[in-house]
Design an enzyme around this catalytic site. Sequence first.
Site, PDB file in Angstrom:
ATOM      1  N   ASN A 209     -10.232  67.640  45.346  1.00 14.55           N
ATOM      2  CA  ASN A 209      -8.769  67.605  45.316  1.00 14.55           C
ATOM      3  C   ASN A 209      -8.254  68.892  44.671  1.00 14.55           C
ATOM      4  OD1 ASN A 209      -8.438  67.184  42.354  1.00 14.55           O
ATOM      5  ND2 ASN A 209      -9.616  65.346  42.838  1.00 14.55           N
ATOM      6  N   ASP A 278     -12.006  58.743  43.757  1.00 13.79           N
ATOM      7  CA  ASP A 278     -12.258  57.291  43.730  1.00 13.79           C
ATOM      8  C   ASP A 278     -13.418  56.900  44.647  1.00 13.79           C
ATOM      9  OD1 ASP A 278     -10.291  56.465  41.896  1.00 13.79           O
ATOM     10  OD2 ASP A 278      -8.745  56.817  43.418  1.00 13.79           O
ATOM     11  N   LYS A 288     -27.602  70.491  56.354  1.00 11.94           N
ATOM     12  CA  LYS A 288     -26.224  70.735  56.787  1.00 11.94           C
ATOM     13  C   LYS A 288     -25.933  69.904  58.043  1.00 11.94           C
ATOM     14  CE  LYS A 288     -23.131  74.371  58.182  1.00 11.94           C
ATOM     15  NZ  LYS A 288     -23.118  75.488  59.066  1.00 11.94           N
ATOM     16  N   PHE A 322      -4.014  59.501  32.558  1.00 13.10           N
ATOM     17  CA  PHE A 322      -2.997  60.230  33.316  1.00 13.10           C
ATOM     18  C   PHE A 322      -2.786  59.476  34.619  1.00 13.10           C
ATOM     19  CE2 PHE A 322      -1.982  64.452  31.520  1.00 13.10           C
ATOM     20  CZ  PHE A 322      -2.731  64.351  30.361  1.00 13.10           C
ATOM     21  N   LYS A 336      -1.442  50.743  35.340  1.00 12.80           N
ATOM     22  CA  LYS A 336      -2.704  51.353  34.870  1.00 12.80           C
ATOM     23  C   LYS A 336      -2.879  51.182  33.375  1.00 12.80           C
ATOM     24  CE  LYS A 336      -3.179  54.639  38.551  1.00 12.80           C
ATOM     25  NZ  LYS A 336      -2.712  55.864  39.099  1.00 12.80           N
ATOM     26  N   LYS A 340      -6.197  49.251  32.426  1.00 16.84           N
ATOM     27  CA  LYS A 340      -7.278  50.067  31.851  1.00 16.84           C
ATOM     28  C   LYS A 340      -7.272  50.025  30.324  1.00 16.84           C
ATOM     29  CE  LYS A 340      -7.446  53.042  35.947  1.00 16.84           C
ATOM     30  NZ  LYS A 340      -7.896  54.289  36.522  1.00 16.84           N
TER      31      LYS A 340
HETATM   32  O1  PMT Z   1      -5.707  70.007  36.749  1.00 19.95           O
HETATM   33  P1  PMT Z   1      -4.268  70.425  36.997  1.00 19.95           P
HETATM   34  O2  PMT Z   1      -4.116  71.286  38.206  1.00 19.95           O
HETATM   35  O3  PMT Z   1      -3.636  71.015  35.768  1.00 19.95           O
HETATM   36  O4  PMT Z   1      -3.442  69.095  37.339  1.00 19.95           O
HETATM   37  C1  PMT Z   1      -3.240  68.104  36.370  1.00 19.95           C
HETATM   38  C2  PMT Z   1      -3.359  66.702  36.968  1.00 19.95           C
HETATM   39  C3  PMT Z   1      -2.241  66.466  37.964  1.00 19.95           C
HETATM   40  C4  PMT Z   1      -4.714  66.513  37.644  1.00 19.95           C
HETATM   41  C5  PMT Z   1      -3.236  65.740  35.729  1.00 19.95           C
HETATM   42  O5  PMT Z   1      -1.987  65.902  35.115  1.00 19.95           O
HETATM   43  C6  PMT Z   1      -3.349  64.281  36.164  1.00 19.95           C
HETATM   44  O6  PMT Z   1      -2.382  63.621  36.476  1.00 19.95           O
HETATM   45  N1  PMT Z   1      -4.608  63.756  36.158  1.00 19.95           N
HETATM   46  C7  PMT Z   1      -4.944  62.415  36.655  1.00 19.95           C
HETATM   47  C8  PMT Z   1      -4.974  62.444  38.138  1.00 19.95           C
HETATM   48  C9  PMT Z   1      -5.477  61.165  38.740  1.00 19.95           C
HETATM   49  O7  PMT Z   1      -6.511  61.195  39.296  1.00 19.95           O
HETATM   50  O8  PMT Z   1      -4.770  60.115  38.488  1.00 19.95           O
HETATM   51  P2  PMT Z   1      -5.209  58.636  38.992  1.00 19.95           P
HETATM   52  O9  PMT Z   1      -3.910  57.917  39.039  1.00 19.95           O
HETATM   53  O10 PMT Z   1      -6.021  58.689  40.230  1.00 19.95           O
HETATM   54  O11 PMT Z   1      -6.131  58.108  37.835  1.00 19.95           O
HETATM   55  C10 PMT Z   1      -5.605  57.469  36.691  1.00 19.95           C
HETATM   56  C11 PMT Z   1      -6.471  57.740  35.490  1.00 19.95           C
HETATM   57  O12 PMT Z   1      -7.773  57.166  35.673  1.00 19.95           O
HETATM   58  C12 PMT Z   1      -6.700  59.206  35.197  1.00 19.95           C
HETATM   59  O13 PMT Z   1      -6.661  59.389  33.793  1.00 19.95           O
HETATM   60  C13 PMT Z   1      -8.095  59.479  35.767  1.00 19.95           C
HETATM   61  O14 PMT Z   1      -8.766  60.516  35.028  1.00 19.95           O
HETATM   62  C14 PMT Z   1      -8.785  58.138  35.577  1.00 19.95           C
HETATM   63  N2  PMT Z   1      -9.795  57.844  36.612  1.00 19.95           N
HETATM   64  C15 PMT Z   1      -9.442  57.747  37.933  1.00 19.95           C
HETATM   65  C16 PMT Z   1     -10.395  57.417  38.874  1.00 19.95           C
HETATM   66  C17 PMT Z   1     -11.716  57.218  38.459  1.00 19.95           C
HETATM   67  N3  PMT Z   1     -12.667  56.924  39.331  1.00 19.95           N
HETATM   68  N4  PMT Z   1     -12.056  57.327  37.160  1.00 19.95           N
HETATM   69  C18 PMT Z   1     -11.100  57.643  36.240  1.00 19.95           C
HETATM   70  O15 PMT Z   1     -11.406  57.740  35.033  1.00 19.95           O
END
Ligand code: PMT
Length: 400
Positions: A209, A278, A288, A322, A336, A340
Amino acid sequence: MLEDKKILVGVCGGIAAYKTADIVSRLKKKGAQVKVIMTASAREFVTPLTFQTLSQNYVATGLFSSPKNWEVEHISLARWADCVLIAPATANFIGKIWAGIADDLLTTTVMAVKAPVIMAPAMNTNMYSNELVQRNINALKNRGYQFVGPVEGRLACGETGEGKMEEPEKIVAFIHSTLNRDKDFDGRTVMITAGPTREALDPVRFLTNASSGRMGYSLAKAAAGRGARVVLISGPTQLEPPSGVELVRVESALEMYMAVMEYYPQCDVVLKAAAVSDYRPARKSGEKIKKSDDRLILEMERNPDILLELGKYKGNCILVGFAAESHNVEEYAREKIRKKNLDLIVANDITLEGAGFNTDTNVAAIIDSEGKAEYLPMMSKSELAHIILDKVAVLLKRQF
Ligand code: PMT
């Protein structure tokens, strides 16, 4: 407390310089030691005698004027300061620092300083909104310079708008919080995840991503600066790791999961800024993948939700997640935080300009476990990092 803090005040040429006299007086009343540098233009507005009397110190004015003591003055002042305040900070001064120009005592000193530098801009509203000035301010914010104000009001030129220097009382409060946040994470271990993950399809292809890692690296820099032991678990990024952090490089979500679990028992705080995939391809081809005339159907399987797992074994650890969303931002973020078991969630609406992935700035709302939300304006990721840490510091204090 400002007792015995050494504050260097740089005064540039603007009518707001008369208010800087009040700032110096307030700093002295709070027990700070104050030294003042005035630019040539500043001396057209206020005399050095005013600042000399209020600071009870010799006022430095020029690179080549005889210093009070025999030393290289800009270097000795830069070493002396616990904090530098530039008030008023003019468009000219901001532009020079942005461009790396050091052609007088104040610019050479600021260039040499290692302590926090706070700028209180003051200028005509059209100058302030000028793209070049905004570019310079944003670039300096990203390099860790702090800005207080300006605010809206009636300006000396007769216009009304943004550009008025922040009130002395607020500037002094800002200095106070900057200096006192200094080492508030001393003795704490903070784990930060940053960047994207890469989920391999074959030896040369992967799913990922647009995360640049900037949000996570800004948090790491801020936490290390505030005295924390920082473990930065980072997906692939182009960024230089901040000095003093323990960097653990990972590629995939599974690798991130393993690294996070290894360090988790040592942590007081976890900040999960990484954008974790995810799903991963159900099979990674050892060779390949060759193209054919058929459609290629990928089967994906779920990656562990790292944060969800952490939430199950939370204990006393402060967990900050986040949420990067393109719709129903607050609703999903609230979901969330509950699911979580988080203390805070930082929600960014990635449809807003200057927010989310691969930008220097972010626009976020910070929501706590009681559902209270604070909406923040656009700011640099490093400013946001400090605001997040301020909130975490309050939660850590409450534990005792
Ligand atoms: O890296 P930059 O370019 O500075 O951008 C910053 C950002 C946009 C990536 C950052 O600010 C941000 O929002 N990060 C979380 C992005 C995200 O994947 O969000 P989510 O809604 O999918 O996940 C929610 C939370 O669960 C996040 O804290 C994530 O780290 C965590 N997560 C998600 C999926 C997973 N399999 N394991 C996790 O721990």
